[in-house]
Design a protein around this motif. Sequence first.
Motif, PDB file in Angstrom:
ATOM      1  N   VAL A  99       0.812  -1.209   0.000  1.00 30.82           N
ATOM      2  CA  VAL A  99       0.000   0.000   0.000  1.00 30.82           C
ATOM      3  C   VAL A  99       0.850   1.265   0.000  1.00 30.82           C
ATOM      4  O   VAL A  99       0.506   2.258  -0.666  1.00 30.82           O
ATOM      5  CB  VAL A  99      -0.994  -0.008   1.188  1.00 30.82           C
ATOM      6  CG1 VAL A  99      -0.282   0.086   2.514  1.00 30.82           C
ATOM      7  CG2 VAL A  99      -2.036   1.090   1.030  1.00 30.82           C
ATOM      8  N   ASN A 125      -6.596  -3.461  -0.621  1.00 31.47           N
ATOM      9  CA  ASN A 125      -6.240  -2.339   0.259  1.00 31.47           C
ATOM     10  C   ASN A 125      -5.430  -1.276  -0.472  1.00 31.47           C
ATOM     11  O   ASN A 125      -5.559  -0.087  -0.201  1.00 31.47           O
ATOM     12  CB  ASN A 125      -5.502  -2.833   1.507  1.00 31.47           C
ATOM     13  CG  ASN A 125      -4.260  -3.649   1.189  1.00 31.47           C
ATOM     14  OD1 ASN A 125      -4.073  -4.121   0.082  1.00 31.47           O
ATOM     15  ND2 ASN A 125      -3.412  -3.830   2.188  1.00 31.47           N
ATOM     16  N   THR A 126      -4.606  -1.694  -1.446  1.00 31.84           N
ATOM     17  CA  THR A 126      -3.869  -0.712  -2.240  1.00 31.84           C
ATOM     18  C   THR A 126      -4.827   0.095  -3.106  1.00 31.84           C
ATOM     19  O   THR A 126      -4.662   1.307  -3.279  1.00 31.84           O
ATOM     20  CB  THR A 126      -2.801  -1.382  -3.121  1.00 31.84           C
ATOM     21  OG1 THR A 126      -3.424  -2.249  -4.069  1.00 31.84           O
ATOM     22  CG2 THR A 126      -1.816  -2.178  -2.291  1.00 31.84           C
ATOM     23  N   SER A 128      -8.022   0.828  -2.515  1.00 29.76           N
ATOM     24  CA  SER A 128      -8.783   1.782  -1.717  1.00 29.76           C
ATOM     25  C   SER A 128      -7.967   3.032  -1.418  1.00 29.76           C
ATOM     26  O   SER A 128      -8.473   4.161  -1.493  1.00 29.76           O
ATOM     27  CB  SER A 128      -9.226   1.127  -0.401  1.00 29.76           C
ATOM     28  OG  SER A 128     -10.181   0.115  -0.639  1.00 29.76           O
ATOM     29  N   SER A 148     -12.176  -4.619  -3.473  1.00 28.71           N
ATOM     30  CA  SER A 148     -12.566  -4.049  -2.183  1.00 28.71           C
ATOM     31  C   SER A 148     -13.998  -3.528  -2.222  1.00 28.71           C
ATOM     32  O   SER A 148     -14.359  -2.745  -3.101  1.00 28.71           O
ATOM     33  CB  SER A 148     -11.622  -2.904  -1.807  1.00 28.71           C
ATOM     34  OG  SER A 148     -12.119  -2.200  -0.687  1.00 28.71           O
ATOM     35  N   TYR A 195      -6.981 -10.003   5.337  1.00 27.31           N
ATOM     36  CA  TYR A 195      -7.010  -8.563   5.022  1.00 27.31           C
ATOM     37  C   TYR A 195      -8.339  -8.302   4.338  1.00 27.31           C
ATOM     38  O   TYR A 195      -9.154  -9.222   4.195  1.00 27.31           O
ATOM     39  CB  TYR A 195      -5.804  -8.149   4.165  1.00 27.31           C
ATOM     40  CG  TYR A 195      -5.940  -8.351   2.683  1.00 27.31           C
ATOM     41  CD1 TYR A 195      -5.860  -7.274   1.804  1.00 27.31           C
ATOM     42  CD2 TYR A 195      -6.153  -9.615   2.141  1.00 27.31           C
ATOM     43  CE1 TYR A 195      -5.975  -7.438   0.434  1.00 27.31           C
ATOM     44  CE2 TYR A 195      -6.267  -9.794   0.776  1.00 27.31           C
ATOM     45  CZ  TYR A 195      -6.178  -8.705  -0.075  1.00 27.31           C
ATOM     46  OH  TYR A 195      -6.299  -8.884  -1.426  1.00 27.31           O
ATOM     47  N   SER A 196      -8.584  -7.084   3.904  1.00 27.30           N
ATOM     48  CA  SER A 196      -9.929  -6.669   3.510  1.00 27.30           C
ATOM     49  C   SER A 196     -10.585  -7.581   2.477  1.00 27.30           C
ATOM     50  O   SER A 196     -11.745  -7.963   2.633  1.00 27.30           O
ATOM     51  CB  SER A 196      -9.914  -5.223   3.005  1.00 27.30           C
ATOM     52  OG  SER A 196      -9.016  -5.064   1.921  1.00 27.30           O
ATOM     53  N   LYS A 428     -17.653  -1.259   8.974  1.00 25.76           N
ATOM     54  CA  LYS A 428     -16.537  -2.188   8.829  1.00 25.76           C
ATOM     55  C   LYS A 428     -16.721  -3.490   9.611  1.00 25.76           C
ATOM     56  O   LYS A 428     -15.920  -3.839  10.473  1.00 25.76           O
ATOM     57  CB  LYS A 428     -15.221  -1.520   9.252  1.00 25.76           C
ATOM     58  CG  LYS A 428     -14.910  -0.257   8.484  1.00 25.76           C
ATOM     59  CD  LYS A 428     -14.776  -0.528   6.996  1.00 25.76           C
ATOM     60  CE  LYS A 428     -14.518   0.735   6.218  1.00 25.76           C
ATOM     61  NZ  LYS A 428     -14.632   0.579   4.773  1.00 25.76           N
TER      62      LYS A 428
END
Length: 436
Positions: A99, A125-126, A128, A148, A195-196, A428
């Motif tokens: 990220v 995540n990158t 977002s 995401s 992770y997400s 979340k």
Amino acid sequence: MMSTKMSARGRLAALAGLGVAAALALAACAPPGASNDSDSGSKKDTGTLKVGFISPTSGTFAIAGQQMEDGWKFYWDQAKNKAGGVKIATTYEDDAGDVNQSLSKAKKLVEQDGVDIVVGPLIANTASAVAAYTFSQGIPNLEPVAASNNLTLSGANDLTVRTSSMGGTQANYAGGEWAATKGDAKTAVTVCSDYSFGWESCAGFTQGFKDAGGEIVKQIWAPNGTTDFASYVSQVLALKADVIYVATAGGAPGPAFINAYLGAGGDLDKLLLNCCAADQGTLVSLDKSGNGDKIVGLKSISYWAEGAKNKATQDFVKEYTEATGTIPGAYIAGGYMTASLLDRVLKDKGLVTGPDLVSSITSFKFEDSIFGKVSWEKGNNMVGPVYVREVKRHDDGKLYNDVIAENDNVSQFLGKDPQKVIDQDKSKPYTNSFQG
């Protein structure tokens, strides 16, 4: 209508977008005034569109990142880097799936290179982080693969569009339903990246599985990028669940899990993988290692299937395979579809960017694209089919993901009130303690 002798660029646009019979339907769905120069005195038919392309071409996710880039390059190589009178100039950056590197590369592209749009990156995540940054700079962000939920729900903005993929929850809910109904599973265990994207993929599967009457025995979380799954496989086998759902972000983890599972004597019929764990990169890797025949019958859930029978997909797979010797998976298809959408907008409207570019893309409706029948909804998110796939060896000797079940017009809202889904995303709930 297409001429008898179509240009390479025109043929490619048809493959990505529509078959011949549906071309007129797309024209009717083009952005208002797209072909009428008088509607916009600022329309510029020629010039250069500077594109910044971010993907992980090194590190754990290098295979997936390179494939996303390959799909984009293939389209523009065939089109001679031209969309009508507009030249396409692409600058490529490798973020290694990190990220901090993604943000650094995005800032370099925007603030030093002066790009007009950013395509990518790949990991949730990158993506977002980059979407939030490009929006703050007034730069459109086209996302070919990143899944995401945040991109098109609570983090949605007018300059980010998911051009050829789905959110993790959106694409996996149908898999949970299928496993509990058609797959006759009563119990399930999940193994997902911590992770997400892994949280959201597991959220979709577990919601679908429980809504259809199934029971989640346990959820197991592996650090994103894990390639040693021996301890996780031991846990899974000890639980003796009816179905084992596995979600990874692509690259090395997919074949690594399958090799560990089969090596420990796991039953292939119990596995259900997500899009990325069973993408073409995984199939090719296992085939080259001599394990290809062992995964014939492997099932997975995805918004992309190279073995789908619709004409646009078959034509694209044939053309890409003949040209490159490689069967396109979801990452290649994502890069290619994104290029085709940009091409169509620039041909229709000339050199445009900003909100006009994004709104033009999201106004399209395709009866038969390489992703099937697709359109866009609130949040600039793609709506389309979700497939349950099964690995089969075709007459050419290669492994394909063929379709065995299909859910059409799958929305990220999954039949629920859109605002409630957005509010849920804001809270979340998709953490590694999420239980559906």
